[in-house]
Design an enzyme around this catalytic site. Structure first.
Site, mmCIF file in Angstrom:
data_model
loop_
_atom_site.group_PDB
_atom_site.id
_atom_site.type_symbol
_atom_site.label_atom_id
_atom_site.label_comp_id
_atom_site.label_asym_id
_atom_site.label_seq_id
_atom_site.Cartn_x
_atom_site.Cartn_y
_atom_site.Cartn_z
ATOM 1 N N LEU A 106 0.753 -1.209 -0.021
ATOM 2 C CA LEU A 106 0.116 0.172 -0.020
ATOM 3 C C LEU A 106 0.976 1.252 0.020
ATOM 4 O O LEU A 106 2.092 1.222 0.393
ATOM 5 C CB LEU A 106 -0.733 -0.019 1.111
ATOM 6 C CG LEU A 106 -2.194 -0.882 1.504
ATOM 7 C CD1 LEU A 106 -2.825 -0.867 2.611
ATOM 8 C CD2 LEU A 106 -2.773 -1.124 0.357
ATOM 9 N N ASP A 107 0.474 2.425 -0.627
ATOM 10 C CA ASP A 107 1.082 3.528 -0.575
ATOM 11 C C ASP A 107 1.242 4.227 0.720
ATOM 12 O O ASP A 107 0.466 3.859 1.887
ATOM 13 C CB ASP A 107 0.244 4.637 -1.309
ATOM 14 C CG ASP A 107 0.327 4.086 -2.909
ATOM 15 O OD1 ASP A 107 1.120 3.082 -3.371
ATOM 16 O OD2 ASP A 107 -0.592 4.521 -3.442
ATOM 17 N N ILE A 108 2.091 5.152 0.826
ATOM 18 C CA ILE A 108 2.220 5.535 2.396
ATOM 19 C C ILE A 108 1.333 6.384 2.848
ATOM 20 O O ILE A 108 0.935 6.461 4.059
ATOM 21 C CB ILE A 108 3.571 6.703 2.299
ATOM 22 C CG1 ILE A 108 3.878 6.978 3.621
ATOM 23 C CG2 ILE A 108 3.187 7.710 1.483
ATOM 24 C CD1 ILE A 108 5.341 7.985 3.760
ATOM 25 N N HIS A 189 -0.822 2.190 -8.628
ATOM 26 C CA HIS A 189 -1.832 3.293 -8.106
ATOM 27 C C HIS A 189 -3.223 3.217 -8.758
ATOM 28 O O HIS A 189 -3.805 4.182 -8.990
ATOM 29 C CB HIS A 189 -1.418 4.629 -8.195
ATOM 30 C CG HIS A 189 -0.221 4.914 -7.365
ATOM 31 N ND1 HIS A 189 0.597 6.183 -7.562
ATOM 32 C CD2 HIS A 189 0.444 4.380 -6.259
ATOM 33 C CE1 HIS A 189 1.511 6.476 -6.706
ATOM 34 N NE2 HIS A 189 1.445 5.348 -5.962
#
Length: 236
Positions: A106-108, A189
């Protein structure tokens, strides 16, 4: 697996100490002193230390409720990592932490379910594009989500710099600006780009499930727990 890694994973000795153990004839593979710490082991090989059989530790399978601000990496010089969270909770032997693989990053700025394991084959089954494993997210958008947007996202949408449309998604609107969406692939994304392609912007993204594994509602943000047998075998 290399002999030195196996010994480090299943004893109190480090990889660098294995050469000394070999020279002292304290280690044996199938009753014979190995020639090198780099000796490759098969699943049927028996390793003994001072005459006692070293048993391989069971693989580790974890779920984590990832908070904002953490990166899905084993190490990072600028940000705290999900591995830092797992290490702080002492859920597993310290010598196995370096073997953890992150299943579905997962992205930050994205929160929610992250899976981690020391079982590379299981990781591949879950994350392989051929598995068509659904990933369900709760999305909060900056603008209202129209009926046209829902239909477009469900049918598949062409993203910028991609040559094909996304696979059909399942989507349910929760409020004028929020929805739950399940996607069946892992483009870069992807969820953010899908809504951007409709002219909207994702302002909050939270993963709720990967396949049949749902984020445990009792698991506090930043906490992790071992997966149950049924959760593990749901991908077999």
């Amino acid at each position: 697996m290399r002999l030195d890694k196996f010994v480090a994973n299943n004893s109190s000795f480090s990889r660098s100490q294995v050469r000394t153990l070999i020279k002292a004839r304290r280690l044996a593979v199938n009753g014979t002193t190995p020639s090198s710490p780099a000796t490759k082991l098969t699943e049927t090989d028996q390793v003994t230390l001072d005459g006692s059989v070293l048993q391989a530790q069971s693989a580790v399978y974890l779920m984590l409720n990832k908070p904002l601000g953490y990166v899905c990496a084993n190490q990072d010089s600028e940000h705290p990592t999900v591995i830092d969270l797992v290490t702080s909770q002492q859920l597993m032997a310290p010598n196995l932490v370096s073997d953890l693989q992150i299943v579905g990053r997962l992205d930050i700025d994205t929160t929610g379910l992250v899976l981690l394991t020391t079982d590379g084959h299981w990781n591949h089954r879950v994350s392989s594009p051929n598995s068509v494993c659904g990933k369900r997210y709760r999305v909060e958008c900056a603008e209202p989500i129209s009926d046209t947007d829902l239909a477009t996202l469900e049918a598949g949408i062409l993203l910028r710099n991609e040559s094909r449309k996304t696979r059909p998604a399942n989507i349910q609107r929760l409020s004028p600006t929020s929805a739950e969406i399940t996607i069946y692939e892992g483009m870069y994304h992807q969820v953010k780009r899908m809504f951007a392609a409709t002219g909207n912007k994702v302002i909050a993204l939270h993963r709720l499930a990967i396949g049949a594994i749902n984020l445990d509602k009792s698991l506090e943000e930043g906490s992790a727990r071992m997966l149950s047998d049924s959760e593990i075998h749901g991908f077999n």
